[in-house]
Design a protein around this motif. Sequence first.
Motif, mmCIF file in Angstrom:
data_model
loop_
_atom_site.group_PDB
_atom_site.id
_atom_site.type_symbol
_atom_site.label_atom_id
_atom_site.label_comp_id
_atom_site.label_asym_id
_atom_site.label_seq_id
_atom_site.Cartn_x
_atom_site.Cartn_y
_atom_site.Cartn_z
ATOM 1 N N TRP A 99 0.854 -1.201 0.000
ATOM 2 C CA TRP A 99 0.000 0.000 0.000
ATOM 3 C C TRP A 99 0.880 1.237 0.000
ATOM 4 C CZ3 TRP A 99 -1.565 3.480 4.274
ATOM 5 C CH2 TRP A 99 -2.761 4.181 4.044
ATOM 6 N N THR A 100 0.587 2.174 -0.886
ATOM 7 C CA THR A 100 1.305 3.442 -0.889
ATOM 8 C C THR A 100 0.553 4.445 -0.023
ATOM 9 O OG1 THR A 100 2.187 3.044 -3.104
ATOM 10 C CG2 THR A 100 2.202 5.318 -2.313
ATOM 11 N N ALA A 101 1.206 4.955 0.997
ATOM 12 C CA ALA A 101 0.545 5.898 1.905
ATOM 13 C C ALA A 101 0.222 7.184 1.157
ATOM 14 C CB ALA A 101 1.445 6.189 3.095
ATOM 15 N N PRO A 102 -1.027 7.673 1.242
ATOM 16 C CA PRO A 102 -1.384 8.907 0.534
ATOM 17 C C PRO A 102 -0.714 10.126 1.154
ATOM 18 C CG PRO A 102 -3.224 8.160 1.888
ATOM 19 C CD PRO A 102 -2.180 7.085 1.944
ATOM 20 N N THR A 103 -0.314 11.053 0.305
ATOM 21 C CA THR A 103 0.309 12.296 0.751
ATOM 22 C C THR A 103 -0.719 13.414 0.757
ATOM 23 O OG1 THR A 103 2.429 11.592 -0.159
ATOM 24 C CG2 THR A 103 2.168 13.940 0.285
ATOM 25 N N ALA A 104 -0.714 14.206 1.820
ATOM 26 C CA ALA A 104 -1.706 15.280 1.971
ATOM 27 C C ALA A 104 -1.224 16.538 1.250
ATOM 28 C CB ALA A 104 -1.951 15.574 3.440
ATOM 29 N N THR A 105 -2.079 17.107 0.423
ATOM 30 C CA THR A 105 -1.760 18.379 -0.246
ATOM 31 C C THR A 105 -2.407 19.560 0.462
ATOM 32 O OG1 THR A 105 -3.628 18.012 -1.750
ATOM 33 C CG2 THR A 105 -1.460 17.268 -2.484
ATOM 34 N N ASP A 106 -3.356 19.278 1.350
ATOM 35 C CA ASP A 106 -4.047 20.316 2.105
ATOM 36 C C ASP A 106 -4.170 19.869 3.557
ATOM 37 O OD1 ASP A 106 -4.873 22.178 -0.110
ATOM 38 O OD2 ASP A 106 -5.923 20.368 -0.790
ATOM 39 N N PRO A 107 -4.439 20.786 4.472
ATOM 40 C CA PRO A 107 -4.713 20.391 5.854
ATOM 41 C C PRO A 107 -5.929 19.468 5.914
ATOM 42 C CG PRO A 107 -4.327 22.756 5.707
ATOM 43 C CD PRO A 107 -4.444 22.260 4.305
ATOM 44 N N VAL A 108 -5.824 18.401 6.691
ATOM 45 C CA VAL A 108 -6.983 17.533 6.839
ATOM 46 C C VAL A 108 -8.002 18.226 7.742
ATOM 47 C CG1 VAL A 108 -5.632 15.430 6.506
ATOM 48 C CG2 VAL A 108 -6.040 16.272 8.827
ATOM 49 N N ALA A 109 -9.269 17.984 7.463
ATOM 50 C CA ALA A 109 -10.354 18.516 8.289
ATOM 51 C C ALA A 109 -11.450 17.476 8.269
ATOM 52 C CB ALA A 109 -10.849 19.854 7.741
ATOM 53 N N THR A 110 -11.550 16.706 9.346
ATOM 54 C CA THR A 110 -12.473 15.583 9.300
ATOM 55 C C THR A 110 -12.951 15.211 10.696
ATOM 56 O OG1 THR A 110 -12.756 13.353 8.372
ATOM 57 C CG2 THR A 110 -10.729 13.772 9.562
ATOM 58 N N THR A 111 -14.050 14.482 10.713
ATOM 59 C CA THR A 111 -14.524 13.824 11.931
ATOM 60 C C THR A 111 -14.471 12.325 11.672
ATOM 61 O OG1 THR A 111 -16.822 13.924 11.192
ATOM 62 C CG2 THR A 111 -16.045 15.712 12.603
ATOM 63 N N VAL A 112 -14.056 11.585 12.659
ATOM 64 C CA VAL A 112 -13.982 10.133 12.509
ATOM 65 C C VAL A 112 -14.738 9.473 13.649
ATOM 66 C CG1 VAL A 112 -11.815 10.072 11.235
ATOM 67 C CG2 VAL A 112 -11.752 10.094 13.718
ATOM 68 N N ARG A 113 -15.418 8.408 13.309
ATOM 69 C CA ARG A 113 -16.075 7.578 14.326
ATOM 70 C C ARG A 113 -15.390 6.223 14.270
ATOM 71 N NH1 ARG A 113 -20.533 8.035 17.285
ATOM 72 N NH2 ARG A 113 -21.360 9.759 16.026
ATOM 73 N N LEU A 114 -14.604 5.927 15.287
ATOM 74 C CA LEU A 114 -13.776 4.737 15.269
ATOM 75 C C LEU A 114 -14.418 3.588 16.036
ATOM 76 C CD1 LEU A 114 -10.201 6.212 15.769
ATOM 77 C CD2 LEU A 114 -11.394 5.664 13.653
ATOM 78 N N PRO A 115 -13.987 2.365 15.740
ATOM 79 C CA PRO A 115 -14.488 1.200 16.483
ATOM 80 C C PRO A 115 -14.117 1.292 17.963
ATOM 81 C CG PRO A 115 -13.259 0.540 14.514
ATOM 82 C CD PRO A 115 -13.021 2.004 14.704
ATOM 83 N N GLY A 116 -14.677 0.390 18.736
ATOM 84 C CA GLY A 116 -14.466 0.396 20.176
ATOM 85 C C GLY A 116 -13.050 0.002 20.567
ATOM 86 N N SER A 117 -12.717 0.288 21.823
ATOM 87 C CA SER A 117 -11.404 -0.003 22.374
ATOM 88 C C SER A 117 -11.134 -1.507 22.394
ATOM 89 C CB SER A 117 -11.322 0.552 23.803
ATOM 90 O OG SER A 117 -10.291 -0.063 24.535
ATOM 91 N N LYS A 118 -9.972 -1.887 21.857
ATOM 92 C CA LYS A 118 -9.562 -3.286 21.920
ATOM 93 C C LYS A 118 -9.415 -3.729 23.367
ATOM 94 C CE LYS A 118 -5.282 -4.454 21.789
ATOM 95 N NZ LYS A 118 -3.876 -4.768 21.458
ATOM 96 N N SER A 119 -8.793 -2.891 24.181
ATOM 97 C CA SER A 119 -8.523 -3.259 25.569
ATOM 98 C C SER A 119 -9.814 -3.460 26.362
ATOM 99 C CB SER A 119 -7.664 -2.178 26.230
ATOM 100 O OG SER A 119 -6.432 -2.046 25.573
ATOM 101 N N MET A 120 -10.776 -2.560 26.167
ATOM 102 C CA MET A 120 -12.047 -2.694 26.877
ATOM 103 C C MET A 120 -12.847 -3.886 26.364
ATOM 104 S SD MET A 120 -13.465 1.188 27.474
ATOM 105 C CE MET A 120 -14.749 0.573 28.582
ATOM 106 N N THR A 121 -12.839 -4.099 25.049
ATOM 107 C CA THR A 121 -13.578 -5.230 24.477
ATOM 108 C C THR A 121 -13.036 -6.540 25.017
ATOM 109 O OG1 THR A 121 -14.033 -3.977 22.442
ATOM 110 C CG2 THR A 121 -14.272 -6.365 22.336
#
Length: 432
Positions: A13-35
């Motif tokens: 996989w080639t890691a994408p390069t950012a040409t602009d500042p990122v501006a995003t919201t992310v909803r991530l899966p639950g904590s591995k440790s807690m699960t």
Amino acid sequence: MANMTATRQPVPWTAPTATDPVATTVRLPGSKSMTARALVLSAIADGPSTLRGPLRARDTELMAAGLRGMGAHVSTVDDNRWVVRPRPLRGPAHVDVGLAGTVMRFVPPVAGLASGPVTFDGDPQARLRPLGPLVRALRSIGVRIDASDAGGLPLTVHGTGEVTGGEVVIDASASSQLVSGLLLAAAAFEKGIVVRHVGPPVPSAPHLRMTTQMLRAAGGAVDDGTPDVWAVQPGRLSGREWGIEPDLSGAVPFFAAALVTGGQVTLLGWPRSSTQPVDRLRQLLHQMGGEVTLGTDGLTVRGTGSVHGLDADLSDVSELTPVIAALAALADSPSRLHGVAHIRGHETDRLSALSQELTGIGADVTESHDGLEIRPRRLRGAVFKTYDDHRLAHAAAVIGLAVPGIELNDVACTSKTMPEFPALWSAMVAGQ
């Protein structure tokens, strides 16, 4: 003994390069440790439990499969609501630990409560991970275990349906999971357990606090008031509903993207109070040039346009080391990261791997017994090996934001804790 897990094919996989500042919201899966902790506590509780928002990834699915193989009813059909109904635990059974420290250290104490033999093995690298102190501790409280000559995997726990328990002396300086594994199952031992750590400091203290807090939430009587001593009284744990927080460790590369690009990233659904080390993360990101705020919409990190080097003891948050090292390689001043000798025994020798791969793309790195000194230089695109380690892949992705041509030899290793990572990352960089 069952054969080890078949080799997975790498996915370049080639890691994408950012040409602009990122501006995003992310909803991530639950904590591995807690699960992982919720699954173990639920499997030995008196009644059914549900896990809301659990992490579905290789590590947690292996945990669920291992408990299921010993007789517990674990339904993972609904991605957002797993149901665990305890049943009498039994063998013969086999537990594939993959490369998961939580599975190889949390499940053997539970297997001692099963009636019959339970075998454990996993990926080739898993046989190198520190397990001897747990094996010796379990033997000292009456559990019969056959282990490899090195004291680890492959191993067989000859369960008799009960574990005497009592007092254990252990050197847990290689991993806090060695203590957590004993504590999580201890309420079901006849005498409970008293664990005394003797040796260098136990790393990742926040994970031990998570263990004791979750034990208490299930009705366990836990005394952790004396340094390096933890006591769990015998008793019954209650089934309950577990609300699993978003995975803070999984969020770190996304937060790092805000620093690298001078952008803003918000992790949605972050609780007001947490069992995860958010205050320590906030401190580290602030030192490196980020602004961290907790609002009604979640936890937000803003980049200021510069990334600064730092001198940091990461012993309590060692999982963050690869991404912090990646930021350090992109910083405007040198960094010294230390206190993490134990991560040489993680999925790979993370210090050696980071030193080799960062040097390979142009950074000036000195490796010590317990950390890295990183002096930023002009970086160049190259193949970045991930060593079947999800955290190394995260580090490479962070560097790729600023350095074109960072090619991961395998991004599929991120499925260990976040199968969605490549897609989420690419969407963030593309501004979607």
